[in-house]
Scaffold this motif. Structure first.
Motif, PDB file in Angstrom:
ATOM      1  N   SER A  89      32.126  41.361  34.031  1.00  0.00           N
ATOM      2  CA  SER A  89      32.637  42.446  34.877  1.00  0.00           C
ATOM      3  C   SER A  89      33.511  41.842  35.973  1.00  0.00           C
ATOM      4  CB  SER A  89      31.490  43.236  35.494  1.00  0.00           C
ATOM      5  OG  SER A  89      30.720  42.419  36.364  1.00  0.00           O
ATOM      6  N   PHE A  90      34.462  42.606  36.440  1.00  0.00           N
ATOM      7  CA  PHE A  90      35.399  42.103  37.436  1.00  0.00           C
ATOM      8  C   PHE A  90      34.684  41.683  38.709  1.00  0.00           C
ATOM      9  CE2 PHE A  90      38.535  43.331  40.887  1.00  0.00           C
ATOM     10  CZ  PHE A  90      39.214  42.121  40.854  1.00  0.00           C
ATOM     11  N   GLY A  91      33.765  42.513  39.199  1.00  0.00           N
ATOM     12  CA  GLY A  91      33.057  42.201  40.431  1.00  0.00           C
ATOM     13  C   GLY A  91      32.219  40.946  40.313  1.00  0.00           C
ATOM     14  N   PHE A 134      43.243  49.770  43.143  1.00  0.00           N
ATOM     15  CA  PHE A 134      42.163  49.922  44.113  1.00  0.00           C
ATOM     16  C   PHE A 134      40.976  49.096  43.611  1.00  0.00           C
ATOM     17  CE2 PHE A 134      41.390  53.320  47.508  1.00  0.00           C
ATOM     18  CZ  PHE A 134      40.484  52.513  48.189  1.00  0.00           C
ATOM     19  N   TYR A 135      41.066  47.789  43.835  1.00  0.00           N
ATOM     20  CA  TYR A 135      40.080  46.870  43.266  1.00  0.00           C
ATOM     21  C   TYR A 135      38.666  47.179  43.707  1.00  0.00           C
ATOM     22  CZ  TYR A 135      44.240  44.163  42.077  1.00  0.00           C
ATOM     23  OH  TYR A 135      45.447  43.777  41.566  1.00  0.00           O
ATOM     24  N   ASP A 156      39.301  44.409  30.377  1.00  0.00           N
ATOM     25  CA  ASP A 156      39.943  45.726  30.449  1.00  0.00           C
ATOM     26  C   ASP A 156      40.920  45.805  31.618  1.00  0.00           C
ATOM     27  OD1 ASP A 156      38.575  46.570  28.241  1.00  0.00           O
ATOM     28  OD2 ASP A 156      37.081  47.751  29.345  1.00  0.00           O
ATOM     29  N   LEU A 157      40.560  45.205  32.751  1.00  0.00           N
ATOM     30  CA  LEU A 157      41.446  45.233  33.911  1.00  0.00           C
ATOM     31  C   LEU A 157      42.732  44.475  33.616  1.00  0.00           C
ATOM     32  CD1 LEU A 157      41.990  46.047  36.813  1.00  0.00           C
ATOM     33  CD2 LEU A 157      40.707  44.026  37.562  1.00  0.00           C
ATOM     34  N   ILE A 215      48.393  42.025  31.792  1.00  0.00           N
ATOM     35  CA  ILE A 215      48.328  40.578  31.966  1.00  0.00           C
ATOM     36  C   ILE A 215      47.606  39.966  30.773  1.00  0.00           C
ATOM     37  CG2 ILE A 215      47.370  38.704  33.362  1.00  0.00           C
ATOM     38  CD1 ILE A 215      47.739  40.461  35.812  1.00  0.00           C
ATOM     39  N   GLN A 216      48.245  39.007  30.128  1.00  0.00           N
ATOM     40  CA  GLN A 216      47.641  38.315  29.007  1.00  0.00           C
ATOM     41  C   GLN A 216      46.612  37.303  29.512  1.00  0.00           C
ATOM     42  OE1 GLN A 216      48.305  39.087  25.760  1.00  0.00           O
ATOM     43  NE2 GLN A 216      49.513  40.740  26.680  1.00  0.00           N
ATOM     44  N   PRO A 217      45.562  37.030  28.749  1.00  0.00           N
ATOM     45  CA  PRO A 217      44.584  36.013  29.148  1.00  0.00           C
ATOM     46  C   PRO A 217      45.285  34.673  29.377  1.00  0.00           C
ATOM     47  CG  PRO A 217      43.781  37.264  27.271  1.00  0.00           C
ATOM     48  CD  PRO A 217      45.220  37.668  27.467  1.00  0.00           C
ATOM     49  N   PRO A 218      44.758  33.868  30.295  1.00  0.00           N
ATOM     50  CA  PRO A 218      45.402  32.585  30.600  1.00  0.00           C
ATOM     51  C   PRO A 218      45.295  31.615  29.442  1.00  0.00           C
ATOM     52  CG  PRO A 218      43.271  32.717  31.676  1.00  0.00           C
ATOM     53  CD  PRO A 218      43.520  34.076  31.084  1.00  0.00           C
TER      54      PRO A 218
END
Length: 271
Positions: free
Chosen positions: A128-130, A242-243, A253-254, A260-263
């Motif tokens: 998850s982003f958080g 709005f992060y 998903d974000l 943005i492609q994965p690094p």
């Protein structure tokens, strides 16, 4: 004492020059009327009004200090504020044209320890982003509170745009999967230069590679750099998310929502 080579001659620049310039601005901080030379009074808490000449002197002094030590975040901040006005206008307009970005401009959220529910973020699942942002803070021993407040932008709304950019920087490290070492910082600066057009980012993207080893320089030009530029140009405005309302969203998903492609794998593995 810094020495800058300009056309074959060395100019000595004392680090106290920048502090003296700041003191000059602070002495004028309480003046509230506009004078004939374009000087304005305070527009927001902490604002230090400066003339065009003062901004130029601050830009030069902070630029020299930042070149000497890229980790002088205070000097990098002054450089960004005194050179970024046209780019900030463009960023503000992009935010206004985005429904979510327009809400951010209206509500003015801040990313500080006092606004984060760290316990809740720690309870979120891996991926998850958080949770990944909190892991980034822990792994790199950084805090959002280290981002200084804007002082030298002579427009209240544009000052917030600069503040938002500054506080989103660590979130970008998380989204881009970049560490805080020099290679990771340069890769993020390449992304930010393409995304924002801020002169400070362009300067960092241009001069940052000079501090890389030959192996990391090869990684930058062969893999990380092209990836960062392509994604910086093509991604949705990163200031228009709005992060604070996206902590539970998966990082994958974000990234997809931002475009943005994965690094590259090398970016993740680089020490």
């Amino acid at each position: 004492m810094f020495r800058v080579n300009t056309v074959g001659r060395f100019i000595r620049v004392s680090p106290y020059t920048v502090l003296s310039l700041k003191a000059l601005c602070v002495r004028q901080q309480h003046t509230s009327s506009e004078s004939a030379d374009g000087y304005y009074g305070s527009l927001y808490p902490g604002h230090i009004p400066t003339t065009v000449l003062q901004k130029a002197l601050l830009a030069v002094g902070s630029g020299v200090a930042a070149l000497q030590n890229p980790y002088r975040h205070d000097m990098v901040a002054v450089l960004g504020e005194t050179t970024g006005y046209p780019a900030l206008i463009q960023l503000r307009n992009r935010m206004r044209d985005d429904p979510e970005g327009d809400i951010i401009l209206t509500e003015r959220p801040r990313i500080r320890l006092s606004t984060l529910d760290l316990n809740k973020m720690a309870s979120l699942p891996d991926g998850s982003f958080g949770r990944e942002y909190l892991r980034f803070l822990d792994d790199n021993k950084v805090t959002p509170d280290s981002r200084a407040d804007v002082k030298f932008v002579d427009d209240e709304e544009l000052a917030y745009v600069m503040q938002r950019y500054r506080e989103v920087h660590d979130l970008l490290h998380t989204i881009l999967g970049m560490p805080t070492n020099m290679l990771g910082e340069v890769a993020v600066k390449w992304f930010e230069a393409a995304q924002t057009g801020l002169p400070m980012c362009v300067l960092g993207a241009t001069l940052g590679p000079l501090r890389l080893s030959s192996s990391r320089l090869g990684a930058l030009f062969s893999s990380l750099g092209p990836w960062a530029l392509q994604n910086g140009r093509g991604a949705r405005c990163v200031l228009s998310i709005f992060y604070e309302r996206r902590w539970e969203q998966s990082l994958e998903d974000l990234r997809g929502e931002l475009g943005i492609q994965p690094p590259p794998l090398l970016g993740r593995a680089s020490p």
